[in-house]
Design a protein around this motif. Structure first.
Motif, short mmCIF file in Angstrom:
data_model
loop_
_atom_site.label_atom_id
_atom_site.label_comp_id
_atom_site.label_asym_id
_atom_site.label_seq_id
_atom_site.Cartn_x
_atom_site.Cartn_y
_atom_site.Cartn_z
N ALA A 36 1.02 -1.26 0.17
CA ALA A 36 0.06 0.07 -0.08
C ALA A 36 0.71 1.08 0.01
O ALA A 36 2.05 1.25 0.51
CB ALA A 36 -0.75 0.05 1.21
N PRO A 37 0.40 2.35 -0.49
CA PRO A 37 1.25 3.75 -0.63
C PRO A 37 0.55 4.39 0.70
O PRO A 37 -0.27 4.22 1.31
CB PRO A 37 0.70 4.22 -1.91
CG PRO A 37 -0.97 4.06 -1.97
CD PRO A 37 -0.91 2.53 -1.38
N PHE A 38 1.43 5.49 1.02
CA PHE A 38 1.25 6.21 2.07
C PHE A 38 1.84 7.80 2.06
O PHE A 38 3.12 7.79 1.61
CB PHE A 38 1.87 5.66 3.46
CG PHE A 38 1.59 6.44 4.77
CD1 PHE A 38 0.45 6.84 5.35
CD2 PHE A 38 2.52 7.31 5.22
CE1 PHE A 38 0.09 7.20 6.44
CE2 PHE A 38 2.54 8.12 6.24
CZ PHE A 38 1.00 8.07 6.94
N LYS A 39 1.46 8.90 2.38
CA LYS A 39 1.94 10.10 2.32
C LYS A 39 1.51 10.68 3.51
O LYS A 39 0.41 11.12 3.44
CB LYS A 39 1.87 10.88 1.01
CG LYS A 39 2.46 12.42 1.13
CD LYS A 39 2.70 13.08 0.00
CE LYS A 39 3.49 14.13 -0.09
NZ LYS A 39 4.02 14.69 -1.58
N ALA A 40 2.17 10.96 4.63
CA ALA A 40 1.55 11.52 5.89
C ALA A 40 1.04 12.78 5.69
O ALA A 40 0.03 13.27 5.95
CB ALA A 40 2.93 11.78 6.98
N GLN A 41 1.87 13.70 4.73
CA GLN A 41 0.88 15.20 4.55
C GLN A 41 1.46 15.39 3.20
O GLN A 41 2.68 15.65 2.84
CB GLN A 41 1.78 16.11 5.67
CG GLN A 41 1.49 17.60 5.30
CD GLN A 41 2.04 18.61 6.38
OE1 GLN A 41 1.49 18.58 7.61
NE2 GLN A 41 2.97 19.21 5.58
N ASN A 42 0.29 16.05 2.38
CA ASN A 42 0.27 16.69 1.12
C ASN A 42 -0.29 17.63 1.14
O ASN A 42 -1.19 18.06 1.68
CB ASN A 42 -0.44 15.26 0.39
CG ASN A 42 -0.05 15.40 -1.12
OD1 ASN A 42 0.64 16.49 -1.59
ND2 ASN A 42 -0.58 14.40 -1.93
N MET A 43 0.30 18.59 0.34
CA MET A 43 0.26 20.03 0.11
C MET A 43 -0.33 20.09 -1.43
O MET A 43 0.56 20.02 -2.29
CB MET A 43 0.95 21.07 0.11
CG MET A 43 0.32 22.54 -0.03
SD MET A 43 1.33 23.97 0.66
CE MET A 43 1.07 23.98 2.48
N GLU A 70 -8.40 0.03 -3.72
CA GLU A 70 -9.18 1.20 -3.70
C GLU A 70 -8.70 2.17 -2.61
O GLU A 70 -8.13 1.85 -1.42
CB GLU A 70 -10.59 0.82 -3.23
CG GLU A 70 -11.66 1.88 -3.44
CD GLU A 70 -12.05 2.29 -4.90
OE1 GLU A 70 -12.05 3.39 -5.12
OE2 GLU A 70 -11.89 1.19 -5.64
N PRO A 71 -8.40 3.60 -2.92
CA PRO A 71 -7.70 4.69 -2.07
C PRO A 71 -8.56 4.49 -0.98
O PRO A 71 -9.79 4.80 -0.93
CB PRO A 71 -8.02 6.00 -3.00
CG PRO A 71 -7.99 5.54 -4.45
CD PRO A 71 -8.84 4.18 -4.32
N THR A 72 -7.95 4.84 0.35
CA THR A 72 -8.63 5.23 1.41
C THR A 72 -7.75 6.34 2.30
O THR A 72 -6.87 6.74 1.76
CB THR A 72 -8.29 4.08 2.36
OG1 THR A 72 -6.81 4.02 2.99
CG2 THR A 72 -8.85 2.73 1.83
N ALA A 73 -8.62 6.87 3.14
CA ALA A 73 -8.07 8.29 4.00
C ALA A 73 -6.62 7.81 4.78
O ALA A 73 -5.98 8.93 4.99
CB ALA A 73 -9.27 8.66 4.95
N ASP A 74 -6.42 6.61 5.04
CA ASP A 74 -5.31 6.43 5.93
C ASP A 74 -4.01 6.66 4.78
O ASP A 74 -2.97 6.72 5.24
CB ASP A 74 -5.28 4.98 6.14
CG ASP A 74 -5.87 4.77 7.62
OD1 ASP A 74 -6.10 5.83 8.11
OD2 ASP A 74 -6.10 3.79 8.11
N MET A 75 -4.16 6.40 3.25
CA MET A 75 -3.05 6.53 2.63
C MET A 75 -2.56 8.00 2.45
O MET A 75 -1.40 8.07 1.99
CB MET A 75 -3.60 6.19 1.26
CG MET A 75 -3.68 4.62 1.09
SD MET A 75 -4.43 3.95 -0.38
CE MET A 75 -4.86 2.13 -0.15
#
Length: 208
Positions: A36-43, A70-75
């Motif tokens: 799974a992918p993850f980005k803690a903070q995105n602008m 399917e994308p989720t908010a945790d990502m």
């Protein structure tokens, strides 16, 4: 059990972190790894709405597709949507919570760091590997104290880090070395390798 994870940082914005992260995700998915992918903070103003109505960065939606998910908010637990040069809407786990300027944002940092680390922990519990994308550059030393997306996240979650540099920009070796040199010793210890992105031609030219 702690699952595998990696942070993809970059010497600058647009070094190719998002695409490198997606590429690693796709490579692992093709080998049957549950990733799974993850980005803690995105602008970004370019957001994507998940099936349950949460708003996340479009890059994480693209990376989820590379994983076959399917994308989720945790990502992407924290999304900052700029409204002006000084103010942004803060979206946490897909829902807007406040409009703040750069100084007001500091009051939210500790809580947002906890939110980001908790989201990453949930993904690590559910997947074999989580490929994390940093934001901007980890060598933005004026922002290091409150960082939750680069080395601050890497320290909190004990993540190995690779640093991506864009050779199209020129000065890629200076950019890689300078990024490493500006990190303190504890952050340097987490750097596991470098990626020279967008290199074309004979790879023998890099051998020396």
């Amino acid at each position: 059990m702690t699952r595998g994870a990696l942070l993809v940082a970059g010497t600058t914005s647009d070094a190719g972190k998002s695409v490198v992260t997606a590429g690693i995700c796709r490579w692992l998915a093709r080998q049957g790894v549950k990733v799974a992918p993850f980005k803690a903070q995105n602008m970004s103003l370019n957001s994507f709405v998940t099936l349950d109505g949460a708003e996340i960065g479009r890059a994480q939606a693209m990376q989820a597709a590379a994983c076959g998910l399917e994308p989720t908010a945790d990502m992407n637990p924290i999304l900052l949507k700029p409204g002006s040069d000084r103010r942004s809407q803060v979206v946490v786990l897909g829902r807007p919570i406040a409009d703040v300027d750069a100084l007001e944002y500091r009051a939210h940092r500790d809580r947002l760091r906890e939110t980001a680390v908790a989201a990453l922990e949930r993904l690590r519990a559910a997947y074999d590997v989580v490929i994390c994308e940093g934001a901007g550059s980890p060598a933005e030393i004026n922002l290091r104290e409150g960082d939750i997306a680069n080395m601050g996240l890497a320290q909190a979650a004990r993540l190995p880090v690779i640093i991506v540099g864009d050779i199209d920009r020129g000065g890629v070796f200076a950019a890689l070395y300078g990024t490493l040199a500006l990190l303190d010793a504890a952050d340097q210890a987490l750097v596991a390798g470098f990626v020279i992105n967008k290199f074309r031609g004979a790879d023998e030219l890099l051998a020396p």
